[in-house]
Design an enzyme around this catalytic site. Sequence first.
Site, PDB file in Angstrom:
ATOM      1  CD  GLN A  45      -2.952  -0.800   2.392  1.00 44.67           C
ATOM      2  OE1 GLN A  45      -3.049  -1.696   3.206  1.00 44.67           O
ATOM      3  NE2 GLN A  45      -3.607   0.345   2.503  1.00 44.67           N
ATOM      4  CG  HIS A  46       0.260   3.655   2.401  1.00 47.30           C
ATOM      5  ND1 HIS A  46      -0.989   4.230   2.467  1.00 47.30           N
ATOM      6  CD2 HIS A  46       0.367   2.850   3.497  1.00 47.30           C
ATOM      7  CE1 HIS A  46      -1.598   3.797   3.574  1.00 47.30           C
ATOM      8  NE2 HIS A  46      -0.807   2.965   4.194  1.00 47.30           N
TER       9      HIS A  46
ATOM     10  CG  ASP B 205       0.100  -5.046   1.617  1.00 46.34           C
ATOM     11  OD1 ASP B 205      -0.720  -4.199   2.031  1.00 46.34           O
ATOM     12  OD2 ASP B 205       1.326  -4.961   1.846  1.00 46.34           O
TER      13      ASP B 205
END
Length: 476
Positions: free
Chosen positions: A82-83, A239
């Site tokens: 992520q991110h 994820d």
Amino acid sequence: MGAQAAGPLVVGVDSSTQSTKVLVVDAASGTVVARGRAPHAVGGEVGKESDPGHWWASLAEALRQCGDAARQAGAVSVAGQQHGLVTLDAAGAPVRPALLWNDVRSAPQAERLVAERGGPAAWAERVGSVPGAAFTVSKWAWLRTHEPAAAAATAAVRLPHDYLTERLTDEAVTDRGDASGTGWWASATEAYDTAVLDHIGLDPAALPRVAGPGEVVGTVRTDELPLPHGALVAAGTGDNMAAALGLGLRPGRPVLSLGTSGTVYAVSRRRPADPSGTVAGFADARGDWLPLACTLNCTLAVDRIATLLGRDREAVEAGGEVVVLPFLDGERTPNLPGASGLLHGLRHDTTPGQVLQAAYDGAVFALLKAVDQVLDADSAADAPLLLIGGGARGRAWRETVRRLSGRPVEVPEARELVALGAAAQAAGLLLGEDPAAVAQRWGTARGTAYAARERDTAAWERLTATLADGDALLRR
């Protein structure tokens, strides 16, 4: 092909910080018929960065290891870390290496954005989360401040899983789960927040379309991977959302994931909005919500302390009153991006094994503090903790969780839950089913159950007091 397949085959991809893992799964039974894995390179002198092209090359290598099974897949889904901020130029090439979730250089930008847009409560109510250094919105603000030429050259912004899905399909698309970790997708409206985007100088046209749960977003169109042309491609997800799918997770079941980072989350039907910023109000990949707290320091931090002590990671010893807060990389939960590790209460009779056990305690403490915050208020107080990730295989991790939580613990046998969740999402496309129901039918959450132990309240109180008393040091 390892096992015999009874039904159509699907491919689930886990593109994580450290590697790409691929599973080819029988959609009917959940049997894994082939698997592959290839490492990623993580660089950056100060921050954490990766070349997105390496993710693509690793995906190709992991698929090659799956042999003919991958070439027979009817559907594919990519889950990713992520991110991460992926910046692409007008030709679709990376402008610079991707800034990864655990790059904390953007902490000052996160603080500034929170202040400029109404404070933590306003962010939580509108966006669902109070953005920290991990969030993509903070990383974009950092890029504009420190590398304005790179920001100016950026024609498209993607998350890691978006980047791979787009190269598979030629479609610019993401999903609500991963989008909810950007800081510019608002959970209140389930759409991009144009006011936030305007504030940070990011054109909405640079962002991918947000697909709905269960949507076919395209088909495999690339010749660079050993996948069949025309195979269906799912939206993919982040994820943690994929791991929740992989467990077939339903509301009321808390999950502790022990990996490079530590996470605690649960599925909820209520939209979360925590003004303290401890809990990120993520969406899940199905239409519900996934309130989640994340720590930066988990298995790697404890392993580093074991190495410093010259001990095997399992060589812990009970006793003593030493406290370790293993915040070696700064910390996200609690929000201490500039922190370093703290050791307190050392005595002449303290043993190395006790120090190592205290490091486990400190890492688990940070996660367990958030368990009640991610669960709905009507969840059972004695619900078992589902323990996943690499650390779940370690006795020291498992026993520390049991001792500090006082809850029963269950460790699923299935290991590659992110890739399994992606595979379940792909199977849902082929079978017309809810992917969580697919995973439940596959029995992915089956494993070993451990009874509750009496909670070690003395250790908990020592940790609580040290965290409070050490606040000034940890914020330097």
